[in-house]
Write an enzyme that holds these catalytic residues in place. Structure first.
Site, PDB file in Angstrom:
ATOM      1  N   GLY A  31       0.792  -1.221   0.000  1.00 34.42           N
ATOM      2  CA  GLY A  31       0.000   0.000   0.000  1.00 34.42           C
ATOM      3  C   GLY A  31       0.826   1.274   0.000  1.00 34.42           C
ATOM      4  O   GLY A  31       0.282   2.345  -0.242  1.00 34.42           O
ATOM      5  N   CYS A 240     -27.659  -9.200 -16.285  1.00 33.86           N
ATOM      6  CA  CYS A 240     -27.103  -8.980 -17.618  1.00 33.86           C
ATOM      7  C   CYS A 240     -28.138  -9.412 -18.658  1.00 33.86           C
ATOM      8  O   CYS A 240     -28.679 -10.514 -18.586  1.00 33.86           O
ATOM      9  CB  CYS A 240     -25.812  -9.767 -17.805  1.00 33.86           C
ATOM     10  SG  CYS A 240     -25.192  -9.712 -19.492  1.00 33.86           S
ATOM     11  N   CYS A 243     -26.310 -12.545 -20.746  1.00 34.29           N
ATOM     12  CA  CYS A 243     -25.999 -13.845 -20.154  1.00 34.29           C
ATOM     13  C   CYS A 243     -26.796 -14.092 -18.878  1.00 34.29           C
ATOM     14  O   CYS A 243     -26.694 -15.165 -18.282  1.00 34.29           O
ATOM     15  CB  CYS A 243     -24.507 -13.966 -19.870  1.00 34.29           C
ATOM     16  SG  CYS A 243     -23.972 -13.066 -18.407  1.00 34.29           S
ATOM     17  N   CYS A 265     -22.822  -7.276 -19.157  1.00 35.09           N
ATOM     18  CA  CYS A 265     -21.610  -7.408 -18.342  1.00 35.09           C
ATOM     19  C   CYS A 265     -20.510  -6.494 -18.886  1.00 35.09           C
ATOM     20  O   CYS A 265     -20.259  -6.471 -20.095  1.00 35.09           O
ATOM     21  CB  CYS A 265     -21.077  -8.838 -18.399  1.00 35.09           C
ATOM     22  SG  CYS A 265     -22.115 -10.045 -17.598  1.00 35.09           S
ATOM     23  N   CYS A 271     -18.872 -12.629 -19.646  1.00 38.74           N
ATOM     24  CA  CYS A 271     -20.167 -12.715 -20.310  1.00 38.74           C
ATOM     25  C   CYS A 271     -20.121 -13.771 -21.416  1.00 38.74           C
ATOM     26  O   CYS A 271     -21.021 -14.604 -21.534  1.00 38.74           O
ATOM     27  CB  CYS A 271     -20.521 -11.347 -20.898  1.00 38.74           C
ATOM     28  SG  CYS A 271     -22.255 -11.163 -21.345  1.00 38.74           S
TER      29      CYS A 271
END
Lengths: 292, 189, 366
Positions: A31, A240, A243, A265, A271
């Site tokens: 970080g 979606c 899909c 998606c 997808c």
């Protein structure tokens, strides 16, 4: 086919060593933003030069590279970066998340869970999570040194006072291993939970701002929040339309000028694999075949 | 400089150093895992793994400290010829190489500054053998816990207390390497 | 109807082909040669070399041709090429006092040792379009070339104006240093910066940006009362120490523009008043940039010279250094053309939800 006029993966060896040392220090202090002497690359700053340099420093001839922008493999900038590495490193490329050993991304984390041995490289525009609260590097560096993150909480709290909720929907700040507040790059906050305890190595490259930072695998990453306003990842409240996935991040596509729209998606590989496995959404697969 | 110093480098530096870096990255990112490093033949007493790390990470911009028996003409010449790294005293070093005993005392090395914790030494500690036994490791990079045949626990535990300052360490034996970043918690098994 | 953003690859190839065609333009018109650009657009070439930090007029001319005359794009091409070049060593500092002068003026003295040399300047031209140039007929060469001083005359030595002032103690002395200067292109920018680093950032900084900052100091945003002590343009030798030989050899020659300003004086109870300096040094004939640089350099020296920080942009080192680079600025500015629909989508969701909640509250209240 490699372009013989350039070194393997474009960068010269001394530059790669410098970037590699920065990556290792980044891994050692998760970080923390390690300064590195970012080079001019043959694509403009803002187009992913940090990510490209990190990828170039990590690539080996046996890697399989995937590049996505907005979750999609076929967006123009993803295509351009993928071609760059095909040309300068001669490596294999893929669109399948699980086949890739290195994935360079802009603005998304793939839906498919990453695995041990994979590296996810993020393109980062502004690596400093405190930058919009304090424009001065000299000040923000001191704030990280002293773990003085009160300003960030004040900002988030002001959101709550004004909107009743935290009005940051992407680029949502996180705290790493209880120490450094880190900018996850402009991923939607929907993706934030995937940062934590990932089996993959996550590397972040900011070229113009000359910073590299890292999350080793299985690193604790917490999105900043308050007890009475816990962090909530969010997405469009739809499935979606192609899909039928209920749990993936969606792009809204305007389909006409009468307010018609569909949701699909953002992760094109996710997808496609779902549709290949027989999943069908509201607008069915037939509509897709027709447009392709 | 002896002619031997000219030998034992990478034959295909871009590719060999890329493969070696990935092993080093995996090692440091997953403390307790062992990785092979090959492709260099440094003069004794330096191990193959340490030699590969040097070729991969060191150059004219990285002062190197050689400790104890590693501070011999053969090793000095080899590093100078292959990397151009300046050889320096412990407190100036970005990398320090030697047996664990020779690297002591550890308070000689740079542990970074509070505003720049990355400006710290990376130790390359040469061991006789390296196995996944011994002290218990936990922290970033480790799912539950790992074990590594470290020469001691106290120094690493002390190092962890200084986080985010501290040294980072590669331990090497023959052609094996493991990583031990300052973020790892080390306890007696 | 779902129109996916497919075929990105074909679109890029087609765009590149179109770009190549546009770059060439009308094929009935003769192609511009790199040599022509180098010779006839020399000031553009100089700017690209200066901001690209690479002294190579041929490559700069090539970059201008390839960039269709977009100088920032050309600077970018040069930078991307430069960064891949191996480094063999560092030259000795150039000696601008030994410059082979093509122009040398001082605004602070009417005349001075070495004289005022006007050189090839626009300064006193009338800005009237010269339609003779448009008529394709080359404008006549300077008619009285013969009247120019004979080339064989040995040039009179032209010492720096500031050195003359220094001899009297009238201007602050710059401490000499053998410290190796930092390299902006090899190390990340660290703040607060040293003066060598600031000068590097300014000399490769965007001409327009540095100009505007300098102008702002003249208009009162951090006024430093600058006089152009001296502006000199000419060729200097580049020498390199060869350890095997034990002495320095000349490896080339570069044209540079150097500006030294003489600024408002400082003084204290213990020290008598002195003028202070600002410094500009830029590749090629680039005097607007060199003068601007010296004004901004002077403004940035407030702390070292014991002045107050009055909060103006030209005094703010971090502001100046982090925003002077046009390759960085262009990249980040133009990247907002790239798709951002994922982030936009998350904002869309948020604002819809906030609006729905607000509407509900309103309805409940009614």
């Amino acid at each position: 086919m490699t372009d013989q006029a350039y070194n393997f993966a474009y960068l010269d060896e001394q530059t790669k060593r410098m970037i590699r040392r920065a990556i290792l220090k980044g891994i050692a202090v998760p970080g923390y933003q390690v300064p590195f002497a970012s080079r001019e690359m043959p694509m403009p700053y803002g187009w992913g030069t940090g990510g490209v340099q990190v990828t170039a420093a990590c690539l080996t001839p046996v890697d399989v590279l995937k590049v996505i922008d907005q979750g999609a493999d076929d967006t123009t900038n993803a295509v351009s970066i993928r071609k760059f590495f095909q040309r300068t490193a001669g490596i294999a490329v893929t669109e399948a998340t699980q086949e890739a050993t290195i994935i360079q991304t802009r603005h998304r984390i793939p839906e498919t869970s990453l695995t041990t041995g994979q590296i996810l490289v993020y393109q980062v525009p502004i690596p400093e999570p405190l930058r919009f609260l304090e424009p001065r590097e000299t000040e923000t560096r001191k704030m990280h040194e002293l773990e003085e993150y009160g300003l960030m909480h004040v900002k988030l709290y002001e959101d709550i006072a004004r909107h009743g909720t935290i009005a940051t929907s992407y680029d949502y700040p996180v705290k790493v291993e209880g120490r450094y507040v880190m900018d996850p790059s402009p991923i939607p906050k929907f993706d934030n939970p995937k940062l934590s305890d990932s089996p993959a190595i996550q590397l972040f490259g900011a070229g113009r701002e000359q910073r590299i930072y890292a999350l080793p695998p299985y690193t604790n990453v917490v999105s900043l929040d308050f007890d009475d306003h816990p962090f909530q990842p969010s997405k469009a409240p739809h499935d979606c339309d192609l899909c039928g996935a209920a749990d993936s991040y969606l792009d809204e596509v305007i389909t006409d000028d009468q307010g018609g729209r569909m949701f699909v998606c953002s992760d094109t590989d996710f997808c496609r694999s779902r549709r290949a496995a027989g999943h069908v959404g509201r607008l069915g697969s037939a509509a897709v075949e027709a447009s392709e | 400089m002896t002619p031997e110093a000219l030998l034992g480098g990478f034959t295909n530096a871009p590719v060999q150093s890329a493969l070696a870096f990935r092993s080093a990255l995996e090692a440091l990112a997953r403390p307790g895992t062992l990785h092979n490093l090959t492709g260099a033949l440094p003069p004794p007493p330096m191990s193959k793994a340490a030699g590969v790390l040097v070729l991969t990470l060191c150059d004219g911009t990285t002062p190197v400290h050689l400790a104890g028996p590693h501070d011999c003409a053969q090793v000095r010449d080899w590093i100078t010829f292959h990397t151009g790294a300046p050889l320096v005293a412990a407190d100036k070093a970005i990398f320090a190489i030697g047996t664990w005993a020779a690297l002591q005392p550890l308070d000689r090395y740079a542990i970074g500054q509070p505003d720049y914790p990355d400006r710290s030494v990376t130790l390359i500690a040469e061991l006789r053998a390296l196995t996944q036994t011994g002290p218990r490791l936990t922290g970033p990079g480790i799912k539950t816990e790992a074990r590594l045949s470290l020469p001691e626990t106290a120094a690493f535990a002390q190092n962890r207390l200084q986080f985010p300052l501290g040294f980072d360490c590669f331990v090497t034996a023959a052609d094996l390497v493991a990583g031990l970043p300052r973020s790892t918690k080390v306890e007696a098994a | 109807m779902y129109v996916a953003v497919k075929g990105g690859e074909r679109a890029i190839d087609a765009a590149h082909a179109w770009l190549a065609e546009e770059r060439r333009g009308d094929t009935a018109i003769a192609e511009l040669s790199v040599a022509q650009i180098r010779a006839q657009l020399a000031l553009a070439v100089n700017r690209v070399m200066a901001e690209g930090s690479l002294y190579d007029p041929d490559l700069a001319a090539l970059a201008i041709k390839q960039a269709r005359g977009d100088l920032i794009e050309a600077v970018f091409l040069i930078r991307a090429y430069r960064t891949t070049l191996p480094r063999f060593g560092a030259s000795r500092p150039i000696d601008t006092a030994a410059m082979d002068l093509s122009r040398r003026i001082s605004a602070t003295f009417k005349d001075l040792p070495g004289g005022q040399i006007l050189g090839p300047t626009f300064d006193y031209t009338h800005r009237l379009l010269d339609f003779a140039l448009m008529a394709e007929g080359e404008a006549p060469m300077t008619p009285d070339r013969a009247a120019a001083p004979p080339e064989s005359a040995p040039p009179e030595p032209a010492p720096h104006v500031t050195e003359m002032l220094n001899r009297e103690g009238l201007i602050q002395t710059e401490a000499a240093s053998d410290a190796v200067p930092p390299d902006l292109t090899r190390e990340p920018m660290e703040l607060p910066a040293t003066r060598p680093l600031r000068l590097q950032a300014l000399t490769r900084g965007d001409e327009g940006f540095v100009l505007s900052l300098a102008y702002s100091t003249q208009r009162g945003y951090g006024r430093t009362h600058a006089f152009v002590g001296e502006l000199r343009i000419g060729a200097v030798a580049v020498e390199m120490d060869i350890p095997e030989l034990g002495f320095a050899v000349q490896i080339g020659e570069v044209e540079v523009t150097e500006c030294e300003t003489v600024n408002q004086f400082i003084g204290s109870k213990t020290e008598p008043p002195q003028f202070t300096r600002g410094y500009g040094l830029v590749f090629g004939q680039t005097e607007r940039k060199a003068i601007s640089m010296s004004l901004v350099d002077r403004a940035l020296r407030w702390k070292e010279l014991g002045e107050d920080f009055v909060g103006v942009p030209a005094q703010d080192e971090e502001f100046v250094l982090m925003h002077a680079d046009n390759v960085q600025a262009t990249g980040f500015l133009e990247h907002i053309k790239l798709p951002h629909y994922v982030d936009f989508q998350s904002e869309l969701e948020l604002i819809r939800r906030l609006r729905a909640e607000a509407l509900q509250l309103n309805e409940a209240a009614e």
